[in-house]
Scaffold this motif. Structure first.
Motif, PDB file in Angstrom:
ATOM      1  N   GLU A  25       0.838  -1.197   0.000  1.00 22.35           N
ATOM      2  CA  GLU A  25       0.000   0.000   0.000  1.00 22.35           C
ATOM      3  C   GLU A  25       0.870   1.243   0.000  1.00 22.35           C
ATOM      4  O   GLU A  25       1.887   1.314   0.693  1.00 22.35           O
ATOM      5  CB  GLU A  25      -0.929  -0.010   1.205  1.00 22.35           C
ATOM      6  CG  GLU A  25      -1.989  -1.086   1.098  1.00 22.35           C
ATOM      7  CD  GLU A  25      -3.040  -0.977   2.185  1.00 22.35           C
ATOM      8  OE1 GLU A  25      -3.209   0.118   2.765  1.00 22.35           O
ATOM      9  OE2 GLU A  25      -3.694  -1.989   2.434  1.00 22.35           O
ATOM     10  N   ALA A  26       0.458   2.223  -0.771  1.00 23.44           N
ATOM     11  CA  ALA A  26       1.218   3.467  -0.888  1.00 23.44           C
ATOM     12  C   ALA A  26       1.280   4.216   0.440  1.00 23.44           C
ATOM     13  O   ALA A  26       2.222   4.975   0.671  1.00 23.44           O
ATOM     14  CB  ALA A  26       0.606   4.349  -1.966  1.00 23.44           C
ATOM     15  N   THR A  27       0.321   3.973   1.314  1.00 20.14           N
ATOM     16  CA  THR A  27       0.334   4.658   2.612  1.00 20.14           C
ATOM     17  C   THR A  27       1.567   4.278   3.427  1.00 20.14           C
ATOM     18  O   THR A  27       1.974   5.043   4.304  1.00 20.14           O
ATOM     19  CB  THR A  27      -0.936   4.329   3.419  1.00 20.14           C
ATOM     20  OG1 THR A  27      -1.055   2.903   3.531  1.00 20.14           O
ATOM     21  CG2 THR A  27      -2.175   4.910   2.755  1.00 20.14           C
ATOM     22  N   LEU A  29       4.572   3.745   2.039  1.00 15.85           N
ATOM     23  CA  LEU A  29       5.765   4.026   1.237  1.00 15.85           C
ATOM     24  C   LEU A  29       6.741   4.966   1.939  1.00 15.85           C
ATOM     25  O   LEU A  29       7.941   4.700   1.978  1.00 15.85           O
ATOM     26  CB  LEU A  29       5.363   4.590  -0.124  1.00 15.85           C
ATOM     27  CG  LEU A  29       6.479   4.820  -1.124  1.00 15.85           C
ATOM     28  CD1 LEU A  29       7.250   3.534  -1.403  1.00 15.85           C
ATOM     29  CD2 LEU A  29       5.913   5.383  -2.424  1.00 15.85           C
ATOM     30  N   PRO A  42       4.896  11.775  -0.354  1.00 16.63           N
ATOM     31  CA  PRO A  42       4.137  11.644  -1.597  1.00 16.63           C
ATOM     32  C   PRO A  42       3.436  12.947  -1.944  1.00 16.63           C
ATOM     33  O   PRO A  42       3.076  13.716  -1.054  1.00 16.63           O
ATOM     34  CB  PRO A  42       3.127  10.538  -1.293  1.00 16.63           C
ATOM     35  CG  PRO A  42       3.061  10.444   0.177  1.00 16.63           C
ATOM     36  CD  PRO A  42       4.367  10.948   0.719  1.00 16.63           C
ATOM     37  N   GLU A  48      -1.603   8.781  -8.653  1.00 19.48           N
ATOM     38  CA  GLU A  48      -0.512   8.166  -9.406  1.00 19.48           C
ATOM     39  C   GLU A  48       0.705   9.078  -9.335  1.00 19.48           C
ATOM     40  O   GLU A  48       0.603  10.279  -9.542  1.00 19.48           O
ATOM     41  CB  GLU A  48      -0.911   7.960 -10.866  1.00 19.48           C
ATOM     42  CG  GLU A  48      -2.051   6.990 -11.026  1.00 19.48           C
ATOM     43  CD  GLU A  48      -2.357   6.678 -12.482  1.00 19.48           C
ATOM     44  OE1 GLU A  48      -1.580   7.070 -13.360  1.00 19.48           O
ATOM     45  OE2 GLU A  48      -3.387   6.036 -12.720  1.00 19.48           O
ATOM     46  N   SER A  59       6.922   3.401  -8.562  1.00 19.71           N
ATOM     47  CA  SER A  59       5.722   4.007  -9.152  1.00 19.71           C
ATOM     48  C   SER A  59       4.497   3.517  -8.393  1.00 19.71           C
ATOM     49  O   SER A  59       4.414   2.346  -8.016  1.00 19.71           O
ATOM     50  CB  SER A  59       5.580   3.636 -10.629  1.00 19.71           C
ATOM     51  OG  SER A  59       6.612   4.216 -11.380  1.00 19.71           O
ATOM     52  N   VAL A  60       3.551   4.446  -8.205  1.00 20.49           N
ATOM     53  CA  VAL A  60       2.326   4.158  -7.453  1.00 20.49           C
ATOM     54  C   VAL A  60       1.124   4.475  -8.315  1.00 20.49           C
ATOM     55  O   VAL A  60       1.108   5.463  -9.056  1.00 20.49           O
ATOM     56  CB  VAL A  60       2.287   5.001  -6.157  1.00 20.49           C
ATOM     57  CG1 VAL A  60       0.936   4.917  -5.476  1.00 20.49           C
ATOM     58  CG2 VAL A  60       3.398   4.569  -5.209  1.00 20.49           C
ATOM     59  N   ARG A  64      -1.364   1.697  -4.607  1.00 22.45           N
ATOM     60  CA  ARG A  64      -0.407   0.605  -4.429  1.00 22.45           C
ATOM     61  C   ARG A  64       0.854   0.850  -5.251  1.00 22.45           C
ATOM     62  O   ARG A  64       0.814   1.493  -6.290  1.00 22.45           O
ATOM     63  CB  ARG A  64      -1.011  -0.715  -4.879  1.00 22.45           C
ATOM     64  CG  ARG A  64      -2.184  -1.148  -4.040  1.00 22.45           C
ATOM     65  CD  ARG A  64      -2.329  -2.662  -4.075  1.00 22.45           C
ATOM     66  NE  ARG A  64      -3.356  -3.096  -3.164  1.00 22.45           N
ATOM     67  CZ  ARG A  64      -3.161  -3.349  -1.867  1.00 22.45           C
ATOM     68  NH1 ARG A  64      -1.984  -3.211  -1.353  1.00 22.45           N
ATOM     69  NH2 ARG A  64      -4.142  -3.740  -1.094  1.00 22.45           N
ATOM     70  N   VAL A  65       1.952   0.273  -4.772  1.00 21.87           N
ATOM     71  CA  VAL A  65       3.189   0.295  -5.543  1.00 21.87           C
ATOM     72  C   VAL A  65       3.000  -0.680  -6.697  1.00 21.87           C
ATOM     73  O   VAL A  65       2.730  -1.863  -6.487  1.00 21.87           O
ATOM     74  CB  VAL A  65       4.402  -0.106  -4.680  1.00 21.87           C
ATOM     75  CG1 VAL A  65       5.650  -0.262  -5.533  1.00 21.87           C
ATOM     76  CG2 VAL A  65       4.631   0.921  -3.573  1.00 21.87           C
TER      77      VAL A  65
END
Length: 166
Positions: A25-27, A29, A42, A48, A59-60, A64-65
């Protein structure tokens, strides 16, 4: 074997760079990058985005990555942030295909030639059992000469990715 070759072989086998992995999950990252000694915030309200730290690329999309990889500079040199290696900082280096094949073997990382990304005389590629793609190219190859054969190819990039919605 160089620390960089060991690092790349580990990524090729596990799909992970420290706590970073495709699908996370990008959270998480920013915290994962902080664990690697890399500061990152971010972009606000962007679903994106991409971030780059020397040769490391993330890249997200859709939270998500979706891509994690290493890409070369113009001279087929990988420059990895020193915090990622168990070795002193360096200016970056080239990784010969022959050295990477040995490193993959030592890491017990299964791989096969990726015919879809192999163009004889220009580049070759291999795909590991978990789906990492390693692309090799020859520096300063005269692409106008159809029979040109490189003396040695060097790692140009390694990426793990997956399609959106998976």
């Amino acid at each position: 074997m160089s620390a960089l070759a060991e690092f790349v072989a580990s990524f090729a086998k596990t799909g992970r760079i420290g706590p970073l992995r495709v699908g996370m999950e990008a959270t998480g990252l920013s915290a994962a990058l902080a664990d690697l000694g890399l500061a990152f915030e971010p972009p606000p309200e962007r679903a994106e985005f991409a971030a780059r730290f020397e040769s490391l690329e993330v890249s997200v999309s859709e939270g998500r990555v979706i891509l994690l990889g290493l890409d070369h500079d113009g001279d087929l040199v990988l420059s990895v942030p020193p915090s990622l290696l168990d070795a002193p900082a360096s200016e970056g280096s080239r990784l010969a295909r022959s050295e990477m094949v040995k490193a993959l073997s030592r890491a017990d990382c299964a791989w096969a030639v990726d015919a879809a990304l192999t163009f004889p005389g220009h580049q070759s590629a291999i795909r590991t059992a978990i789906g990492a793609s390693l692309v090799f190219a020859a520096p300063d190859l005269d692409v106008t000469e159809p029979d040109a054969v490189p003396d040695e190819e060097y790692l140009a990039s390694i990426y793990m990715s997956f399609a959106r919605g998976t």
